[in-house]
Motif scaffolding. Structure first.
Motif, mmCIF file in Angstrom:
data_model
loop_
_atom_site.group_PDB
_atom_site.id
_atom_site.type_symbol
_atom_site.label_atom_id
_atom_site.label_comp_id
_atom_site.label_asym_id
_atom_site.label_seq_id
_atom_site.Cartn_x
_atom_site.Cartn_y
_atom_site.Cartn_z
ATOM 1 N N VAL A 27 -45.365 -13.875 15.359
ATOM 2 C CA VAL A 27 -43.966 -13.554 15.192
ATOM 3 C C VAL A 27 -43.030 -13.839 16.026
ATOM 4 N N GLU A 28 -43.514 -13.766 17.399
ATOM 5 C CA GLU A 28 -42.423 -14.127 18.533
ATOM 6 C C GLU A 28 -43.497 -14.448 19.668
ATOM 7 N N LEU A 29 -43.030 -15.308 20.575
ATOM 8 C CA LEU A 29 -43.846 -15.883 21.764
ATOM 9 C C LEU A 29 -42.710 -16.120 22.944
ATOM 10 N N LYS A 30 -42.697 -15.474 23.736
ATOM 11 C CA LYS A 30 -41.773 -15.594 25.095
ATOM 12 C C LYS A 30 -42.631 -15.789 26.051
ATOM 13 N N ILE A 31 -42.080 -16.769 26.852
ATOM 14 C CA ILE A 31 -42.883 -17.203 28.055
ATOM 15 C C ILE A 31 -41.906 -17.282 29.256
ATOM 16 N N PRO A 33 -41.509 -17.320 33.715
ATOM 17 C CA PRO A 33 -41.956 -17.293 35.142
ATOM 18 C C PRO A 33 -41.345 -15.942 35.814
ATOM 19 N N GLN A 34 -42.059 -15.098 36.480
ATOM 20 C CA GLN A 34 -41.512 -14.003 37.206
ATOM 21 C C GLN A 34 -42.463 -13.835 38.527
ATOM 22 N N HIS A 35 -41.738 -13.939 39.742
ATOM 23 C CA HIS A 35 -42.420 -13.977 40.908
ATOM 24 C C HIS A 35 -43.636 -14.675 40.956
ATOM 25 N N GLY A 36 -43.811 -15.771 40.486
ATOM 26 C CA GLY A 36 -45.031 -16.528 40.890
ATOM 27 C C GLY A 36 -46.120 -16.531 39.726
ATOM 28 N N THR A 37 -45.897 -15.500 38.825
ATOM 29 C CA THR A 37 -46.751 -15.315 37.739
ATOM 30 C C THR A 37 -45.941 -15.532 36.357
ATOM 31 N N THR A 38 -46.623 -16.298 35.431
ATOM 32 C CA THR A 38 -46.154 -16.552 34.001
ATOM 33 C C THR A 38 -46.416 -15.403 33.448
ATOM 34 N N HIS A 39 -45.388 -14.639 32.700
ATOM 35 C CA HIS A 39 -45.612 -13.544 31.779
ATOM 36 C C HIS A 39 -45.518 -14.061 30.447
ATOM 37 N N ILE A 40 -46.214 -13.782 29.588
ATOM 38 C CA ILE A 40 -46.269 -13.882 28.064
ATOM 39 C C ILE A 40 -46.168 -12.946 27.301
ATOM 40 N N LEU A 41 -45.104 -12.710 26.322
ATOM 41 C CA LEU A 41 -45.141 -11.818 25.383
ATOM 42 C C LEU A 41 -45.299 -12.127 24.045
ATOM 43 N N ALA A 42 -46.215 -11.796 23.378
ATOM 44 C CA ALA A 42 -46.633 -12.328 22.134
ATOM 45 C C ALA A 42 -46.644 -11.305 20.661
ATOM 46 N N THR A 43 -46.089 -11.395 19.905
ATOM 47 C CA THR A 43 -46.174 -10.336 18.855
ATOM 48 C C THR A 43 -46.817 -11.185 17.432
ATOM 49 N N ILE A 44 -47.742 -10.431 16.681
ATOM 50 C CA ILE A 44 -48.288 -11.167 15.584
ATOM 51 C C ILE A 44 -48.375 -9.915 14.433
ATOM 52 N N THR A 45 -48.669 -10.684 13.341
ATOM 53 C CA THR A 45 -48.642 -9.755 12.176
ATOM 54 C C THR A 45 -49.716 -10.450 11.103
ATOM 55 N N SER A 46 -50.157 -9.481 10.415
ATOM 56 C CA SER A 46 -51.096 -10.009 9.395
ATOM 57 C C SER A 46 -50.797 -10.977 8.108
ATOM 58 N N SER A 47 -51.445 -11.848 7.675
ATOM 59 C CA SER A 47 -51.166 -12.571 6.686
ATOM 60 C C SER A 47 -51.089 -11.781 5.497
ATOM 61 N N THR A 75 -51.876 -23.475 34.200
ATOM 62 C CA THR A 75 -51.779 -22.401 35.199
ATOM 63 C C THR A 75 -52.975 -21.104 34.438
ATOM 64 N N ASP A 76 -53.431 -20.539 35.514
ATOM 65 C CA ASP A 76 -54.108 -19.460 35.009
ATOM 66 C C ASP A 76 -53.719 -17.972 35.650
ATOM 67 N N ASP A 77 -52.537 -18.311 36.440
ATOM 68 C CA ASP A 77 -51.806 -17.128 36.916
ATOM 69 C C ASP A 77 -50.905 -16.517 35.697
ATOM 70 N N THR A 78 -51.415 -16.032 35.016
ATOM 71 C CA THR A 78 -50.630 -15.340 33.822
ATOM 72 C C THR A 78 -50.849 -13.849 33.742
ATOM 73 N N TYR A 79 -50.054 -13.308 32.870
ATOM 74 C CA TYR A 79 -49.948 -11.877 32.630
ATOM 75 C C TYR A 79 -49.496 -11.879 31.093
ATOM 76 N N MET A 80 -50.302 -11.450 29.962
ATOM 77 C CA MET A 80 -50.022 -11.594 28.808
ATOM 78 C C MET A 80 -50.101 -10.279 27.960
ATOM 79 N N GLU A 81 -48.806 -10.012 27.184
ATOM 80 C CA GLU A 81 -48.907 -8.652 26.574
ATOM 81 C C GLU A 81 -48.862 -9.063 25.115
#
Length: 163
Positions: A27-31, A33-47, A75-81
């Motif tokens: 549904v949503e994908l926001k990437i 960069p924050q203080h040297g780390t890449t923050h990822i926010l993703a939202t999913i829904t079912s088919s 990069t592997d310096d990530t934080y994902m929600e």
């Protein structure tokens, strides 16, 4: 309400292919960069519009999506929600509507200055169609359904109806 193609967001198309192969939609994908780390926010829904997204669903997609995004971003310096849309999600982008066909929602229709609620039965790049069930006043227990098409330009807000 504005329609912004989901494919226009960086890495959305590649990630949606992976997620849809697992029986979900991105549904949503926001990437960001924050203080040297890449923050990822993703939202999913079912088919399946009747399915509820749980912790196990989020965990399963998280484990598949994070390595893919790290590869795409280099990069592997990530934080994902990763989360579900929630029971009372505010829909921010009209491009999300096709992902929620079959769900009950309500929209603030600027042409009638009121909420219009119903089951989402169709959505394209210009408008959506709700199936609205009305109780017949004369015949208790009977209902009639009508379809109402609403242009995105006429929608001020939209959210799920929590039953």
């Amino acid at each position: 309400m504005e329609y912004i193609s989901l494919d226009s967001f960086p890495h959305y198309a590649e990630c949606e292919k992976l997620v849809s192969g697992m029986g979900y939609h991105l549904v949503e994908l926001k990437i960001s960069p924050q203080h040297g780390t890449t923050h990822i926010l993703a939202t999913i829904t079912s088919s399946d519009p009747l399915a509820v997204i749980g912790v196990n669903d989020c965990s399963r997609v998280h484990h598949a999506l994070l390595p893919r995004l790290e590869e795409l971003l280099g990069t592997d310096d990530t934080y994902m929600e990763l989360m579900s849309p929630g029971m009372e999600r505010n829909i921010r982008n009209a491009a999300e509507f096709p992902l929620f066909i079959g769900k009950e929602l309500r929209v603030w229709d600027k042409t009638v200055t009121d909420w219009v609620g119903g089951k989402l039965v169709a959505a394209d790049t210009q408008s959506l169609t709700l199936e609205i069930t009305r109780q017949d006043g004369e015949n208790a227990g009977t209902a009639s359904a009508e379809q109402k098409q609403i242009a995105y330009a006429d929608i001020a807000k939209a959210k799920f109806i929590h039953l």
